[in-house]
Design an enzyme around this catalytic site. Structure first.
Site, PDB file in Angstrom:
ATOM      1  N   ASP A  51       0.810  -1.223   0.000  1.00 38.79           N
ATOM      2  CA  ASP A  51       0.000   0.000   0.000  1.00 38.79           C
ATOM      3  C   ASP A  51       0.839   1.268   0.000  1.00 38.79           C
ATOM      4  OD1 ASP A  51      -2.120  -1.663   0.023  1.00 38.79           O
ATOM      5  OD2 ASP A  51      -3.164  -0.669   1.686  1.00 38.79           O
ATOM      6  N   ASN A  95      -5.280  -2.321  -4.365  1.00 34.49           N
ATOM      7  CA  ASN A  95      -6.441  -2.415  -3.466  1.00 34.49           C
ATOM      8  C   ASN A  95      -6.163  -1.559  -2.223  1.00 34.49           C
ATOM      9  OD1 ASN A  95      -8.902  -3.178  -2.462  1.00 34.49           O
ATOM     10  ND2 ASN A  95      -8.248  -5.220  -1.789  1.00 34.49           N
ATOM     11  N   ASP A 319     -10.179  -2.532  12.563  1.00 37.95           N
ATOM     12  CA  ASP A 319      -9.144  -3.350  11.919  1.00 37.95           C
ATOM     13  C   ASP A 319      -8.635  -4.445  12.845  1.00 37.95           C
ATOM     14  OD1 ASP A 319      -9.162  -2.195   9.490  1.00 37.95           O
ATOM     15  OD2 ASP A 319      -7.372  -0.965   9.768  1.00 37.95           O
ATOM     16  N   GLN A 346     -14.536  -3.757   3.206  1.00 39.38           N
ATOM     17  CA  GLN A 346     -13.107  -3.444   3.164  1.00 39.38           C
ATOM     18  C   GLN A 346     -12.405  -4.413   2.203  1.00 39.38           C
ATOM     19  OE1 GLN A 346     -12.304  -3.100   7.413  1.00 39.38           O
ATOM     20  NE2 GLN A 346     -12.257  -0.895   7.195  1.00 39.38           N
ATOM     21  N   GLU A 347     -11.147  -4.791   2.494  1.00 43.31           N
ATOM     22  CA  GLU A 347     -10.394  -5.660   1.586  1.00 43.31           C
ATOM     23  C   GLU A 347     -11.274  -6.790   1.051  1.00 43.31           C
ATOM     24  OE1 GLU A 347      -9.154  -3.970   3.901  1.00 43.31           O
ATOM     25  OE2 GLU A 347      -7.013  -3.555   3.584  1.00 43.31           O
ATOM     26  N   HIS A 407      -4.891  -9.323   4.262  1.00 40.87           N
ATOM     27  CA  HIS A 407      -3.730  -9.485   5.135  1.00 40.87           C
ATOM     28  C   HIS A 407      -4.125  -9.773   6.572  1.00 40.87           C
ATOM     29  CE1 HIS A 407      -3.909  -4.903   6.002  1.00 40.87           C
ATOM     30  NE2 HIS A 407      -4.993  -5.263   5.385  1.00 40.87           N
ATOM     31  N   ARG A 408      -5.204  -9.153   7.025  1.00 39.62           N
ATOM     32  CA  ARG A 408      -5.579  -9.315   8.438  1.00 39.62           C
ATOM     33  C   ARG A 408      -6.150 -10.711   8.718  1.00 39.62           C
ATOM     34  NH1 ARG A 408      -3.488  -5.266  10.189  1.00 39.62           N
ATOM     35  NH2 ARG A 408      -3.704  -3.207   9.254  1.00 39.62           N
ATOM     36  N   LYS A 439       0.584  -6.492   2.150  1.00 39.69           N
ATOM     37  CA  LYS A 439      -0.163  -5.225   2.086  1.00 39.69           C
ATOM     38  C   LYS A 439       0.301  -4.258   3.172  1.00 39.69           C
ATOM     39  CE  LYS A 439      -4.959  -3.627   2.017  1.00 39.69           C
ATOM     40  NZ  LYS A 439      -4.940  -2.742   0.881  1.00 39.69           N
TER      41      LYS A 439
END
Ligand code: CDP
Length: 673
Positions: A51, A95, A319, A346-347, A407-408, A439
Site C-alpha cells: 500500500d 487495493n 481493523d 473493506q479488503e 492481510h488481516r 499489504k
C-alpha cells in the site's frame, strides 16, 4: 514462501522484541502531507509494504522526488507546496484504500489535470461515491471509459485545481473525509461539511493531528464542519517519525495469550497515547485477560493467565476485530463483537470471511456465514469457543484457512495457529496465500518466527579497556538482547564499601557491610543496572579515579565475588522475564565462572598501547596495567580466556568489524534465525 504456510505452534514461550513495522495510515498520510509541504521532509520508521509502495510510485509518476531507503526505513520527499508537476498520468492504486482516496482528492489541486485512475477488482467495488460527489461541487469530474460520470474505479479525473465548500457523505469510510481534510489547508476559505457521521472516528482525528504536525491545523468549527483558519501549503517538520503500527501490534498483544507461561513480548516505540485509534485494542485485550505494561517507550505483554470473552464495540478500531475473533475460539465464554458493519466493505467482507473460516474450524458463530451471505446489514459477530471442535476439524490434517486477499485474515489466523492445540507441537492451521500480508506487514511470519527464538546467552570477557562495553552494548541493541556490565557491579560495591571506610583486608568488616546491601535490577533501554538498596549509582560515581584505583582490590575478595554471583546468574531469568531474546554479559569471569554454559563465549584482547590510548582518548585516569595484573593473578575467579572461549584481538579492528564477527558467531551457534 510457497502458496501456503503451515503455522508451527509455539511449544515454548514466545519471547523477544516484536519487529512491528511503521503504521500504514501514518506513512500514507505523511507522504501526502510531505508532498504538499514546501521543501524536503525525511520520514523515519516508514512502512514499506504494497500500500505504501503504491502511493510512493504514484507520487513519482506525478513528478515528485521520493527517495526511499528500505533498509533504514526512511523516505525523503521533496514537497512542492501544493503544485503537482504532471498534468496527466495513469495511476494504479491496487487495493489500497488510502492511496485511492487520498490521491483522488490530492489530484484536484492540479489545474486542468487529466488523470486516469484504476484499482484491483476488489478496489473497484469499494466506496468512492462520497468523495467523488463531494469533489464534483468544485468542478472535478470522474468519467468512466465511455465518458459518463461514474462513482467508482476506474475513472478519468478531470480536475479544476481548487476545492470550494463541499459536503461529504463519509458513512462508508472515514478515508473519504480524511482525503478532503488533507487538501483543506491549500483551499483558502473553503470548508468541509460532513453529512451524517463517519465510521472509525479516530482516523479522522489522526488526520487532524497530522495536519497540525505539518503546520496547518484544521478545526471543527461546528460538529461535522471543518475549516483551516490559517491556510497555506503545509510546513515540513524536517524530520517526521512514524509510530509502529498499532493494528500490527495487536497480533503481538494476542500472541502471549496462547504461547504459554513465561511468554513475554515487547513492542518498541509503542505509544498508547499516540495518533492511532487502534491502540484501543490494548484496553479490550486487558478486559479479556491480557497482562500489559508500558515500560519506557515499549509495550510489554506477558502471558495472559486466561482468555475471557465478553461484549465489545469495535466501531472505532475495527481493523483489530479479527485479532480478537480468532482468540475468542479459545476463550472461556462467548465473545460478541459489535458495530463492525463497515468492515464488510473493506479488503473483503471481513465479517463474512471471518465467520466462514471459523466455521471451517468447527466454531459456531452468530450470525452464521449463511445468514451473513443473505443479509449485508448484519454488523456484529458472536463467537462460541470450542476447543474440542477445533481438534475435531484438524484431527486428520491442518485446516486450510482461506484469506480472501486480506492481510488481516492471514495474520490473525497465523496467531491462532501458534497455539499448541494438541499439546505436542502438531500444526493444525495452514494459511493460504500467506503473501497477502505484504499489504501492510511483508515480514509478518518472520517476525512471528523470531519470537520463537531460544534464549541466547553471550559471555564477553577481557582486560581493562579492551572494548568489551562498546562491543557488548552495540550487539545487544542490534539483537534485542539485554546488556549487563558486571564491571559496574564491582564498581558499585567498591564505591559503597569505600564510603563506609571498609578496609579490603578486614574480611569481617567487608561481610558486615555487604550484609546491609539489598540488590535489585533496573532495566533502562537494553541495559540492566544494579541497584544497591534501590539506588543506581551514576556513571561519574562508578568511574571516578578513586574507584578505578581500588576496584580490583575489592573485586579480588572471595566474599565480594560470592556475594554478587547468584545475582549475576539470575540476570538470565531477568532477561527472559522481561522479553529479551538473549543476554550479553561482560566482565572478567563470565565465560569461566558466572555463565560457563553460555551459548557463545568471547575473550576480547588488544595491545596494551592501544588500550592505553583508548582510555586517554576518553579522558579517563585509569591504571589499566595494574588492574589487569591484580585481576589475572587473584586466586578467586581470575581473568582468563576460559577453555573453549573464542579469542578475538581487536587491536586493528573497528568496532563494527568486531560486532559483526561476534554476531556471526552467535548466528552460527544455530540458536537464532
Ligand atoms: O571498563 P573496564 O574494562 O576498565 O573495567 P570494568 O569492566 O568496569 O571492571 C572494573 C573492575 O571490576 C575490573 O578491573 C575487575 O577488577 C573487576 N571485575 C571483576 O573482577 N569481574 C568481573 N566479571 C568484572 C569486573
Amino acid at each position: 514462501m510457497s502458496e501456503s504456510y503451515i503455522v508451527k505452534p509455539f511449544c515454548s514461550p514466545a519471547q523477544g522484541v516484536a519487529q512491528v513495522p511503521g503504521s500504514k495510515s501514518i506513512t500514507n498520510r505523511a507522504l501526502i502531507l510531505a508532498a504538499l509541504a514546501d521543501g524536503e521532509t525525511l520520514l523515519r520508521g516508514a512502512l514499506f509494504s504494497r500500500d505504501t509502495e503504491i502511493l510512493i510510485t504514484s507520487l513519482r509518476e506525478l513528478g515528485f522526488s521520493v527517495e526511499a531507503n528500505i533498509v533504514l526505513h526512511t523516505i525523503k520527499v521533496v514537497g512542492l507546496g501544493g503544485k503537482i508537476p504532471a498534468k496527466e498520468a495513469k495511476l494504479h492504486v491496487g487495493n489500497a484504500g488510502t492511496a485511492a482516496r487520498f490521491l483522488t482528492a490530492f489530484l484536484t489541486l492540479s489545474e486542468k489535470g487529466k488523470y486516469f485512475l484504476d484499482g484491483d477488482e476488489a478496489m473497484r467495488q469499494r466506496p468512492m461515491a462520497g468523495l467523488i460527489n463531494a469533489l464534483r461541487s468544485s468542478d472535478n469530474f470522474a468519467h468512466d471509459i465511455h465518458g459518463k460520470e461514474t462513482l467508482s474505479f476506474p475513472f478519468t479525473l478531470l480536475t479544476s485545481g481548487y476545492l470550494k465548500n463541499c459536503e461529504v457523505d463519509a458513512s462508508a469510510s472515514s478515508q473519504l473525509l480524511s482525503a478532503l481534510l488533507m487538501i483543506l489547508p491549500l483551499s483558502s476559505g473553503a470548508k468541509v461539511l460532513m453529512r451524517g457521521s463517519t465510521v472509525s472516528e479516530p482516523f479522522v482525528q489522526m488526520t487532524e493531528k497530522m495536519c497540525a504536525q505539518f503546520g496547518r491545523p484544521i478545526t471543527q468549527v461546528n460538529p461535522g464542519e471543518w475549516r483551516c483558519e490559517n491556510p497555506g501549503s503545509f510546513i515540513s517538520p524536517g524530520i517526521y517519525d512514524i509510530e509502529p503500527d498499532a493494528t500490527a501490534a495487536s497480533y503481538f498483544i494476542a500472541l502471549p495469550a496462547l504461547s504459554g507461561k513465561n511468554s513475554c513480548v515487547r513492542v518498541s516505540g509503542y505509544n498508547p497515547k499516540g495518533l492511532q485509534g487502534d491502540t484501543a485494542f490494548a484496553g479490550v485485550a486487558q478486559a479479556c485477560g491480557a497482562i500489559l505494561n508500558n515500560e519506557g517507550n515499549a509495550l510489554v505483554i506477558n502471558h495472559w493467565p486466561e482468555i475471557k470473552g465478553g461484549t465489545f464495540d469495535f466501531n472505532n478500531f475495527s481493523d483489530t476485530f479479527l485479532t480478537l475473533a480468532t482468540l475468542a475460539t479459545l476463550a472461556n465464554q462467548p465473545t460478541t463483537i459489535n458495530n463492525i458493519g463497515h468492515t464488510r466493505k473493506q479488503e473483503t467482507d471481513r465479517v463474512l470471511a471471518m465467520a466462514t473460516e471459523l466455521e471451517r474450524l468447527g466454531i459456531k458463530t452468530q450470525p452464521t456465514a449463511k445468514e451473513l451471505r443473505e443479509s449485508d446489514t448484519l454488523a456484529s459477530l458472536t463467537i462460541f469457543p470450542d476447543r474440542e471442535a477445533l481438534k475435531a476439524s484438524s484431527a486428520q490434517k491442518p485446516v486450510s484457512i482461506h484469506t480472501y486477499e486480506d492481510h488481516r485474515m492471514a495474520m490473525s489466523f497465523g496467531i491462532l495457529g501458534s497455539f499448541d492445540l494438541w499439546g505436542d507441537g502438531r500444526p493444525w492451521i495452514e494459511i493460504l496465500d500467506p503473501k497477502c500480508t505484504s499489504k501492510t506487514f511483508p515480514l509478518f511470519f518472520s517476525a512471528l518466527e523470531s519470537l520463537r527464538t531460544q534464549f541466547v546467552s553471550v559471555a564477553v570477557d577481557g582486560g581493562a579497556a579492551c572494548g568489551k562495553s562498546s562491543t557488548s552494548r552495540n550487539l545487544s541493541e542490534k539483537l534485542g538482547f539485554l546488556h549487563i556490565d558486571t564491571g559496574a557491579h564491582y564498581r558499585s560495591l567498591t564505591q559503597v564499601l569505600l564510603q563506609s571506610f571498609v578496609n579490603p583486608e578486614d574480611t569481617q568488616a567487608v561481610n558486615n557491610s555487604l550484609s546491609k546491601i539489598k540488590l535489585s535490577t533496573v532495566i533502562s533501554g537494553n541495559s540492566a543496572f544494579l541497584a544497591l538498596n534501590d539506588k543506581v549509582l551514576s556513571e561519574a560515581e562508578l568511574r571516578s579515579a578513586v574507584v578505578n584505583a581500588s576496584v580490583s582490590q575489592f573485586a579480588a575478595i572471595p566474599e565480594v565475588r560470592t556475594f554478587i554471583l547468584a545475582y549475576q546468574r539470575n540476570q538470565v531469568l531477568v532477561a527472559q522475564e522481561n522479553g529479551f531474546a538473549g543476554l550479553i554479559m561482560e566482565g572478567r569471569d563470565i565465560g569461566s565462572v558466572v555463565l560457563p554454559q553460555a551459548t557463545v563465549r568471547i575473550y576480547l584482547e588488544a595491545d596494551a598501547s592501544a588500550r592505553n590510548q583508548r582510555r586517554k582518548d576518553e579522558g579517563i585516569v585509569d591504571s589499566i596495567v595494574q588492574r589487569d595484573k591484580i585481576d589475572s593473578s587473584r586466586t578467586s575467579a581470575p581473568l582468563i580466556c576460559a577453555p573453549g572461549a573464542i579469542r578475538i584481538d581487536n587491536t586493528n579492528l573497528s568496532l563494527s568489524e568486531v560486532v559483526e564477527k561476534i554476531e556471526k558467531l552467535i548466528l552460527q551457534a544455530g540458536r537464532i534465525s
